[in-house]
Design an enzyme around this catalytic site. Structure first.
Site, short mmCIF file in Angstrom:
data_model
loop_
_atom_site.label_atom_id
_atom_site.label_comp_id
_atom_site.label_asym_id
_atom_site.label_seq_id
_atom_site.Cartn_x
_atom_site.Cartn_y
_atom_site.Cartn_z
N SER A 32 0.81 -1.01 -0.07
CA SER A 32 0.02 -0.02 0.10
C SER A 32 0.59 1.38 0.03
O SER A 32 0.29 2.36 -0.33
CB SER A 32 -0.86 -0.09 1.25
OG SER A 32 -0.21 0.06 2.57
N HIS A 64 -2.59 -3.41 -5.86
CA HIS A 64 -3.04 -3.00 -4.53
C HIS A 64 -4.63 -3.16 -4.32
O HIS A 64 -5.27 -2.28 -4.87
CB HIS A 64 -2.45 -1.54 -4.07
CG HIS A 64 -3.17 -1.14 -2.83
ND1 HIS A 64 -3.18 0.43 -2.58
CD2 HIS A 64 -3.09 -1.48 -1.87
CE1 HIS A 64 -3.62 0.60 -1.39
NE2 HIS A 64 -3.36 -0.65 -0.69
N GLU A 69 -5.70 -0.56 -7.24
CA GLU A 69 -4.48 0.15 -7.86
C GLU A 69 -3.41 -0.75 -8.70
O GLU A 69 -2.89 -1.61 -8.27
CB GLU A 69 -4.10 1.15 -6.87
CG GLU A 69 -5.04 2.20 -6.35
CD GLU A 69 -4.12 2.85 -5.16
OE1 GLU A 69 -4.35 4.24 -5.20
OE2 GLU A 69 -3.57 2.36 -4.52
N ASN A 94 -3.84 6.76 -0.82
CA ASN A 94 -3.15 7.01 0.24
C ASN A 94 -2.48 8.34 0.14
O ASN A 94 -2.09 8.98 1.43
CB ASN A 94 -2.24 5.82 0.68
CG ASN A 94 -2.98 4.58 1.16
OD1 ASN A 94 -3.88 4.77 2.16
ND2 ASN A 94 -2.53 3.56 1.17
#
Length: 505
Positions: free
Chosen positions: A123, A144, A156, A194
């Protein structure tokens, strides 16, 4: 390239919650799946856990019993890495440690065929760094997933510097075939989600630190005015403060200490105290048995409003006018600069300035600022603040107007941008910078934030709805108020505004 065929062998390394979830997703899509963990018996236990979860779906009539049996039959726990040698795709979901992952990838490269795709579920770690030193770095890619993998739609697809573009296309199509919503992104700190999500947590943490309001009130405003599924404090309690704080620190360090990503001292104190959220029983909220959940603060009024005046075009607040009329309030419209007046009070949508500053600069008496709402027609709560010279009577008249329209009213301290507005502006700003730097397309960035963290609207689409110029103005006022680079507007927002263009195409 097309998606991997359903008979292609998939291997998942790591039988924790994330690895088991990924294995379930691949098996449900028809792939034979090998699951490996270096803890003896862990892979078998994970398969049993997956079967129990599928059994619950059968009990709820969401899955046929025969389908459950077929999915479980495709899951094979294995006890050695050597068993993975013939896999077409290996996805590692082990500890977030660069050296440990690099060591594993070197083992896999020596073990697997030259055509095997080596994917990491990291991540936050760099795909470029993970692939460095391998003989075939072009075969390494990020895939991800979001937790829980069987339920969360987003994946992702992360390309490192050496990743073969055809490989990224294959895994994108594969994720789609698995029923997911994939997005392409480059291997930069935090990828899309993130990175872009940092302001959602950071602004609430800062508002709490600066005494804007209590946790319950700030969370309620993000939910009931902003349309977010959860507020920042209840969400970080759910994620775990150790995890959320570590990701923030990782992104902050990876961007060489850029203050836009600065970790919060408030959250650090929780981590230091072991108050990690739900899993420890205490975070911003108390999760002990019988503990009462605090309620958001509300303002009340006994006054009755008969009419108000709207001067000019009030921007997004225009959506509030039908609601006022429906509540029996007469609305008179006349020329002006976008203000609402009721009794002695002057109401305006925040533009990122302090209420007292704006009252002084614009010559406005009894100024009450309103926060942004996702949809003023359906919002159930709104935040307000007011200038230092606003009288108690004027505040009461403003509260009465909003309460009569069916809105719960929560007061926040006179801080720039209130709550929802500054959060949305900062999310849009970070999304614009990610777009400027080629981290993702505007469509992929907005999709990632909606599918990955359940935002009610993509931040770039939200900025366009509000107006790029207005979003830019809010950020400029935030930056001027704080004097920090944290709120510097993205060059892309400035350029789009100057060109009169759009963020989406």
């Amino acid at each position: 390239m097309a998606a991997l065929p359903s008979n292609a062998q998939v291997a998942v390394i790591g039988a924790g919650a994330m690895g088991a979830g990924i294995a379930q997703v691949a098996a449900q899509a028809g792939h034979p799946v090998m699951l490996y963990d270096n803890r003896p018996g862990a892979a078998s236990q994970a398969v049993q856990g997956i079967d129990r979860q599928l059994g619950r779906l059968v009990e709820k009539d969401r899955l046929d019993a025969s389908a459950r049996e077929a999915i479980t039959a495709r899951l094979q726990p294995v006890e050695t890495l050597d068993a993975l040698g013939e896999a077409h795709l290996v996805i590692e979901a082990i500890v977030e440690n660069l050296q440990v992952k690099q060591d594993l990838l070197r083992q896999l490269e020596a073990l697997c065929t030259v055509d095997c795709i080596l994917a990491s579920n990291t991540s936050s770690l760099s795909i470029t760094s993970l692939a460095a030193g391998l003989c075939r770095p072009q075969r390494v890619i990020g895939m991800h997933f979001f937790n829980p993998a069987p339920l969360m739609a987003l994946v992702e697809i992360v390309s490192g510097l050496a990743t073969d573009p055809a490989l990224a296309a294959t895994l994108y199509d594969t994720a789609k075939a698995w029923g997911k919503q994939p997005v392409h992104t480059r291997s930069t700190p935090g990828f899309i989600v993130n990175r872009v999500a940092r302001p959602f947590y950071a602004e609430s943490l800062r508002l709490l630190q600066e005494g804007a309001a209590d946790c319950a009130s700030l969370d309620a405003l993000l939910r009931e005015a902003g349309g977010f599924r959860m507020g920042a404090f209840e969400l970080t309690d759910l994620i775990g403060h150790d995890v959320n704080y570590a990701v923030t620190c990782s992104v902050f360090d990876a961007f060489h200490g850029d203050f836009r990503f600065q970790p919060s001292l408030v959250q650090k104190e929780l981590v230091d105290a072991g108050r990690l959220g739900r899993k420890s029983g205490q975070g911003f909220y108390d999760y002990a048995a019988g503990a009462e959940r605090p309620q958001a603060a509300e303002l009340h009024s006994q006054a009755r409003v008969e009419r108000c005046v709207v001067e000019g075009q009030p921007g997004p607040l225009h959506a509030l006018l039908p609601r006022l009329r429906a509540s029996g309030i007469g609305v008179t419209e006349r020329a002006g600069s976008g203000l609402l007046r009721v009794g002695d009070a002057t109401l305006a949508l925040s533009d990122g300035r302090l209420a007292s500053q704006r009252a002084q600069e614009d010559g406005l008496r009894n100024l009450v600022l309103l926060d942004l709402a996702l949809d003023y027609a359906s919002a159930s709560r709104i935040a307000i603040s007011w200038s230092a010279d606003t009288t108690a009577q004027a505040r009461d008249q403003a509260v009465a107007l909003l309460r009569q329209a069916g809105l719960q009213v929560t007061a926040v301290a006179d801080l720039p941008g209130l709550v929802v507005l500054r959060t949305v502006a900062c999310l849009a700003n970070e999304a614009a910078d990610a777009m400027l730097q080629g981290v993702g397309t505007p469509g992929d960035i907005d999709l990632a934030m909606c599918a990955g963290v359940n935002y009610p609207q993509g931040p770039l689409a939200w900025a366009e709805q509000l107006g790029v110029g207005y979003t830019l103005k809010v950020l400029e006022h935030l930056q001027h108020s704080y004097g920090e680079t944290r709120y510097r507007p993205s060059l892309l927002l400035r350029r789009i505004h100057a060109e009169g263009g759009r963020l989406h195409g």
